[in-house]
Design an enzyme around this catalytic site. Structure first.
Site, PDB file in Angstrom:
ATOM      1  N   SER A 118       0.665  -1.299  -0.122  1.00  0.00           N
ATOM      2  CA  SER A 118      -0.025  -0.060  -0.078  1.00  0.00           C
ATOM      3  C   SER A 118       0.813   1.247  -0.035  1.00  0.00           C
ATOM      4  O   SER A 118       0.370   2.255  -0.069  1.00  0.00           O
ATOM      5  CB  SER A 118      -0.825   0.036   1.225  1.00  0.00           C
ATOM      6  OG  SER A 118      -0.288  -0.003   2.394  1.00  0.00           O
ATOM      7  N   HIS A 122      -2.873  -2.752  -6.052  1.00  0.00           N
ATOM      8  CA  HIS A 122      -3.073  -2.382  -4.587  1.00  0.00           C
ATOM      9  C   HIS A 122      -4.585  -2.527  -4.457  1.00  0.00           C
ATOM     10  O   HIS A 122      -5.305  -1.446  -5.026  1.00  0.00           O
ATOM     11  CB  HIS A 122      -2.477  -1.011  -4.272  1.00  0.00           C
ATOM     12  CG  HIS A 122      -2.884  -0.446  -2.922  1.00  0.00           C
ATOM     13  ND1 HIS A 122      -3.201   0.881  -2.490  1.00  0.00           N
ATOM     14  CD2 HIS A 122      -3.045  -1.154  -1.720  1.00  0.00           C
ATOM     15  CE1 HIS A 122      -3.453   0.717  -1.176  1.00  0.00           C
ATOM     16  NE2 HIS A 122      -3.374  -0.300  -0.635  1.00  0.00           N
ATOM     17  N   GLU A 155      -5.630   0.095  -7.148  1.00  0.00           N
ATOM     18  CA  GLU A 155      -4.504   1.105  -7.713  1.00  0.00           C
ATOM     19  C   GLU A 155      -3.881   0.149  -8.449  1.00  0.00           C
ATOM     20  O   GLU A 155      -2.998  -0.862  -7.654  1.00  0.00           O
ATOM     21  CB  GLU A 155      -4.180   1.899  -6.647  1.00  0.00           C
ATOM     22  CG  GLU A 155      -4.963   3.183  -6.043  1.00  0.00           C
ATOM     23  CD  GLU A 155      -3.873   3.915  -5.008  1.00  0.00           C
ATOM     24  OE1 GLU A 155      -4.308   5.157  -4.783  1.00  0.00           O
ATOM     25  OE2 GLU A 155      -3.357   3.130  -4.185  1.00  0.00           O
ATOM     26  N   ASN A 160      -3.475   6.622  -0.246  1.00  0.00           N
ATOM     27  CA  ASN A 160      -3.099   6.674   1.219  1.00  0.00           C
ATOM     28  C   ASN A 160      -2.391   7.931   1.387  1.00  0.00           C
ATOM     29  O   ASN A 160      -1.980   8.353   2.375  1.00  0.00           O
ATOM     30  CB  ASN A 160      -2.370   5.321   1.549  1.00  0.00           C
ATOM     31  CG  ASN A 160      -3.211   4.297   1.852  1.00  0.00           C
ATOM     32  OD1 ASN A 160      -4.427   4.621   2.000  1.00  0.00           O
ATOM     33  ND2 ASN A 160      -2.572   2.871   1.832  1.00  0.00           N
TER      34      ASN A 160
END
Ligand code: 3H9
Length: 666
Positions: free
Chosen positions: A405, A426, A438, A476
């Site tokens: 991540s 991801h 992702e 993130n």
């Protein structure tokens, strides 16, 4: 090429629409329909008219791209009016999807015949709209108030078999014989003559709407359109048809001019745009993915595997110990069985999916996989070791993906001799449920590897977005400034519950501290070092690791219901006094400026660095990965509405370094 043509079959005129990709009701289609009906009415030899479509589908709705353009003649209303009031029967012959304005067109035909695979619905609510071409007034007359309310406010299409039961269609055709059966049906209906939906009485009464409203309340929190849809159906129960239409029209225009629909329409196109990779041809040959390997049978690995199994793609899943392997495969089975209990799968399907899963303790068994996704512990050392092994084991051309991540995909790729085959995939937890994927493009990732990962993402039902290599990728990375600032606000005087409430009132499913409690407050906490440097460390030291330990930023009861914690309040007080900070009132507006504006800022930085292809991709990430309310269109869309100048000014006032492109465009 003409988008609407006509053809005479003895006494029947067929109007054929051909407006790829989805036969939307663009202005030239409306013109063609109007002309086609006029032709059929003026020719004495024609006794009935059929409306049919070429290509993959019946009319899938109004042309949404026209919504932001100046209106073009003829308008849909006069076109449909002319159809419904026609003196010869008109039959809609439906295949594919009759959606929105497409179904409304079919409702203005006098009879409907469809193939078994057809789906019919009014999904406008998903675009923040309502069926604005009479759908809310005609459906209650054809299928009844309750079914109309459910269709309009929920937006889910109904399959042909159900449509037949409901009275939405009159006849079912064979899957491949629609054209012929429509001709026969039309001839049958010549004697019956036209039957205008508007002349039918409304079936049922308004009381049924309350039940639909109650059932949808949770899902529709914050949305305007479902309620406007219900108000229109309710209007149909008490107003004459023409007045109901006028009410529908005014409600439609209100929604159309509002920001929610603009946001939802933006996301409709953004989601489709996200699938496109700039600079790559659409027809780039893809790698063939027949078999997938997953390393790690924990929560992530198991969830990832489930996506492929559900689409019939075999998965080899690798674990280090028999216990972990058994536990992991057991959880997959349990999850499928729970879905089966809810009616989503049959027992047979569950066995079919489990039969495609090969559990193993040996990475050598990944040798024949076309795609391997690693979902092991987030440590660069561990990942490098895994990728080094994969390099030795996997067949040439296999795509090697990491589910990291935040780690550097280029560094991971460098552990192999084939960095062109390495990329990030991801997934978001729970990986079998969350729609976002992702796909991280490394410096050396081959174009066809990237395009294949994007395509397989779509195949397993994900919304895939290309991200560049950077800490936290798109989603993130934007979470980080939000959390940092939320933590600072605690020291300055805000409470976790105040900050979370600002976020949930905004429409997020949870606030930063609720999210922290769900994910685990202890993620990234170095227990062995024993240092207590911030509020988070202090919480962890007291075993407040989040929901899993029954306490985190909140206290939880046995049903995981949160209440504010006095222990947390004390910890915050202590930190405030050791940091020599004065407690002050923090306004909700300040929380927005310091937790949401920095996300917009980070989005601009991501674009400046080329880590996202386009602003709308960032919106897609936040809608599908983090539950950003779709009626606010994602952080970048919202930032535009809020005003870049206002955001840049506030960020500077709060001491942030503002992205040049945010300032420049202000
Ligand atoms: C409406 O009808 C209002 C009325 O009440 C009247 C008011 C007065 N217009 O999804 P795909 C494009 S509102 C323009 O990938 P699939 C789409 O952008 C409308 N373009 O295909 C894409 O373009 P590109 C109510 C449209 O096979 C391409 O078509 N109707 C429209 O996975 C392929 O789309 C709806 O809300 C449109 N209406 O799914 C239905 N629809 O290739 C919306 C699609 O450049 N559409 N495009 O990226 C859908 O749900 C799906 O597209 C459909 C096909 C199920 C039809």
């Amino acid at each position: 090429m003409q988008s609407v043509t006509t053809q005479i079959y003895d006494d029947i005129l067929v109007i054929l629409v051909n407006n790829p990709p989805v036969n939307a009701l663009s202005w030239h289609v409306r013109q063609g329909l109007k002309d086609g009906v006029a032709e059929g009415l003026s020719d004495d030899a024609v006794k009935a008219i059929i409306l049919r479509c070429d290509g993959a589908t019946f009319i899938a709705g109004a042309d949404i791209t026209e919504f932001t353009q100046a209106p073009k003649e003829p308008d849909l209303f006069s076109t449909l009016d002319a159809m419904e009031k026609a003196s010869k029967p008109i039959i809609a012959a439906i295949h594919g999807t009759a959606l929105g304005g497409g179904l409304e067109t079919a409702l203005c035909c006098h009879y409907r015949i469809a193939v078994p695979s057809a789906k019919l619905g009014v999904p406008e609510v998903k675009l923040g709209l309502l069926p604005g071409a009479g759908g809310t007034q005609r459906l209650p007359r054809l299928v009844g108030v309750e079914a109309a309310a459910t269709m309009c406010a929920g937006g889910e299409p109904v399959p042909a078999a159900k449509a037949l039961q409901m009275g939405l269609i009159d006849r079912m055709a064979g899957e491949t014989s629609l054209a012929d059966e429509a001709l026969a049906f039309a001839r049958e209906m010549i004697a019956a003559g036209p039957r205008a939906t508007r002349d039918l009485p409304v079936k049922g009464d308004a009381a049924a709407i309350e039940g639909v409203k109650a059932a949808g309340a949770r899902k529709w929190a914050g949305f305007e359109a479902p309620y406007a849809n219900l108000a229109c159906v309710e209007a149909a129960t008490r107003l004459p048809f023409d007045e109901g239409i006028a009410f529908e029209r005014s409600e439609f225009m209100k929604l159309m001019m509002g920001s929610q629909s603009a946001a939802q329409r933006h996301i409709f196109f953004a989601e489709r745009q996200a699938a496109k990779i700039d600079g790559l041809p659409k027809d780039l040959p893809l790698r063939d993915i027949q078999k997938v390997g997953v390393i790690g049978a924990g929560t992530m690995g198991g969830g990832i595997s489930m996506n492929f199994l559900a689409k019939g793609i075999p998965v080899t899943i690798v674990e280090m110990t028999p216990e972990n392997l058994d536990r992991g495969t057991g959880v997959i089975r349990k999850n499928y069985e729970a879905s089966a209990a809810k009616g989503r799968f049959t027992g047979e399907q569950v066995e079919g999916m489990m039969g495609l899963l090969t559990p193993t303790l040996s990475m050598d068994d990944l040798a024949d996989c076309d795609l391997v996704i690693e979902a092991v512990y987030e440590s660069m050392e561990v990942k490098k070791e895994v990728f080094g092994k994969l390099d030795a084991i996997c067949k040439p051309g296999a795509i090697l993906a990491s589910n990291t991540s935040f780690l550097d995909i280029d560094e991971i790729a460098a552990a192999t001799t084939r960095p062109q085959d390495v990329l990030g995939m991801h997934f978001f937890s729970p990986a079998n449920v969350m729609k976002l994927l992702e796909v991280v493009r490394g410096e050396k990732t081959a174009d066809d590897a990237l395009a294949t990962a994007m395509a397989i993402g779509k195949k397993i039902g994900k919304v895939a977005v290309v991200a560049g290599v950077c800490d936290g990728f798109i989603g993130n990375r934007m979470l980080k400034p939000r959390q940092l600032e939320a933590n600072k606000l605690l020291l300055e005087g805000a409470t976790p519950q105040q900050i979370d409430k600002v976020h949930t009132d905004f429409g997020m499913p949870m606030g930063p501290f609720q999210m922290s409690d769900l994910a685990g407050v202890d993620i990234g906490w170095h227990r062995d070092e024993g240092r207590i440097e911030n509020i988070r460390d202090a919480l962890c030291a007291k075993g407040r690791w989040g929901q899993k330990t029954g306490k985190g930023f909140y206290d939880y009861d046995d049903q995981r219901r949160p209440t504010p914690s006095t222990e947390v309040a004390t910890i915050i007080e202590e930190f405030r006094s050791t940091s020599n900070m004065q407690k002050r009132e923090i306004s909700d507006q300040e929380i927005i400026e310091r937790t949401l504006y920095p996300m917009v800022n980070e989005g601009y930085l991501i674009l400046e660095e080329g880590k996202a292809q386009r602003a709308s991709d960032i919106d897609v990430v936040w809608i599908y990965g983090y539950g950003w309310p779709v009626y606010r269109g994602g952080p970048m869309f919202w930032g535009n509405l809020e005003g870049k100048g206002k955001i840049a000014e506030a960020l500077e006032r709060h001491g942030f370094a503002v992205a040049a492109s945010l300032k420049a465009k202000a």
